[in-house]
Each structure stands twice: as C-alpha cells, then as structure tokens.
Design a protein around this motif. Structure first.
Motif, mmCIF file in Angstrom:
data_model
loop_
_atom_site.group_PDB
_atom_site.id
_atom_site.type_symbol
_atom_site.label_atom_id
_atom_site.label_comp_id
_atom_site.label_asym_id
_atom_site.label_seq_id
_atom_site.Cartn_x
_atom_site.Cartn_y
_atom_site.Cartn_z
ATOM 1 N N THR A 234 3.236 5.448 -7.280
ATOM 2 C CA THR A 234 2.301 5.845 -8.226
ATOM 3 C C THR A 234 2.486 7.298 -8.695
ATOM 4 O O THR A 234 2.736 7.504 -9.700
ATOM 5 N N TRP B 143 2.149 1.782 -3.554
ATOM 6 C CA TRP B 143 1.322 2.450 -4.197
ATOM 7 C C TRP B 143 1.121 3.869 -4.228
ATOM 8 O O TRP B 143 1.304 4.794 -5.051
ATOM 9 N N LYS B 144 1.389 4.185 -2.812
ATOM 10 C CA LYS B 144 1.219 5.603 -2.405
ATOM 11 C C LYS B 144 2.332 6.571 -3.020
ATOM 12 O O LYS B 144 2.307 7.737 -3.322
ATOM 13 N N LYS C 85 0.727 -1.178 0.096
ATOM 14 C CA LYS C 85 -0.081 -0.019 -0.018
ATOM 15 C C LYS C 85 0.768 1.297 -0.136
ATOM 16 O O LYS C 85 0.362 2.170 -0.634
ATOM 17 N N MET C 86 1.901 1.240 0.790
ATOM 18 C CA MET C 86 2.879 2.381 0.893
ATOM 19 C C MET C 86 3.593 2.550 -0.555
ATOM 20 O O MET C 86 3.907 3.581 -1.025
#
Length: 139
Positions: free
Chosen positions: A104, A100-101, A97-98
């Motif tokens: 991205t 992607w943050k 998740k990190m």
C-alpha cells in the motif's frame, strides 16, 4: 501531500483559465480574475482518483492475485486440494495483511511520485523481497 495527479489536474485547469484569458484579450472581451478555488477543486478530484485507484488495487486486486498465486503454486508443486486448503487456512490471511502493509505505501509512492519510466523497476525491487517473503510464509 500533493501528488502528481493532483498537480496535473490543478495545473490543467489553470492552463485552461490562461488560454481562455488569452482568447478574450485577442477578441477584446473583458478578462475576469483567475479562479484558484476551481484549480483546488480539480486538485481534489485528482487526489480522489489516486485514492480510488489505490483502494481498488489493494481491496480488489491484491486478494485475488494472492489467491491466484497460492492456487498456481499449488498446481506447479503438484499438490492436491487438501494441501491448497491447508496453505490457504494457514497463511493466506497473514500474507494478505502483510501485502497491505508492504504494497500500500509502495503503491502510493509509485503511482504519485515515481516517474513512469521507473515504475516497473521500482515495483520489481519490492517484488524481489515480496516473493522471498511469500516463499517463506507458504512453508
């Protein structure tokens, strides 16, 4: 936001229209009007290619490379399968998740706005902090 890919696609089509008009002028054929809608279609295509590339990187490659990172680090640390499973259960999803943050927006900027000759340097600057994060989250 009008990315480099959008601009180059649209400008390529406009250049094609200009060259076609020059060819017609030289042959004495009537020249039609420029077609800005066609250039807009090419720009849209360029944008979709950028989005496809970004999604492919973020949804396919990022999870796989992060899994490979965890696996290789486990081997290099001479730890067993149970430790690998524990680290995967304990921090993989958080790290993904990190990823992607962080990556991205960076990848969007890097793909669309950073000149090719500076992309590796730009990525390495982000990677320095990314690997510091991974080292701490895997503990």
């Amino acid at each position: 936001m009008f990315s480099v890919k959008c601009q180059s696609s649209a400008l390529g089509h406009l250049l094609s229209q200009i060259l076609e008009a020059i060819k017609k002028i030289k042959s004495g054929a009537p020249v039609g009007e420029m077609d800005p809608a066609a250039a807009a279609r090419y720009a849209t295509f360029g944008f979709l290619i950028t989005v496809k590339r970004l999604l492919l990187d973020r949804l396919i490659f990022a999870p796989g490379f992060l899994l490979m990172f965890y696996f290789v680090m486990n081997i290099l640390e001479a730890k067993g399968w149970r430790d690998f499973e524990s680290k995967m259960r304990g921090s993989y999803w958080t790290a993904l998740k990190m990823n992607w943050k962080v990556w991205t927006p960076f990848q969007f900027v890097n793909i669309n706005f950073v000149p090719v000759e500076f992309r590796v340097l730009f990525a390495n600057m982000v990677a320095l902090f990314w690997y510091a994060y991974l080292a701490s989250v895997r503990k």
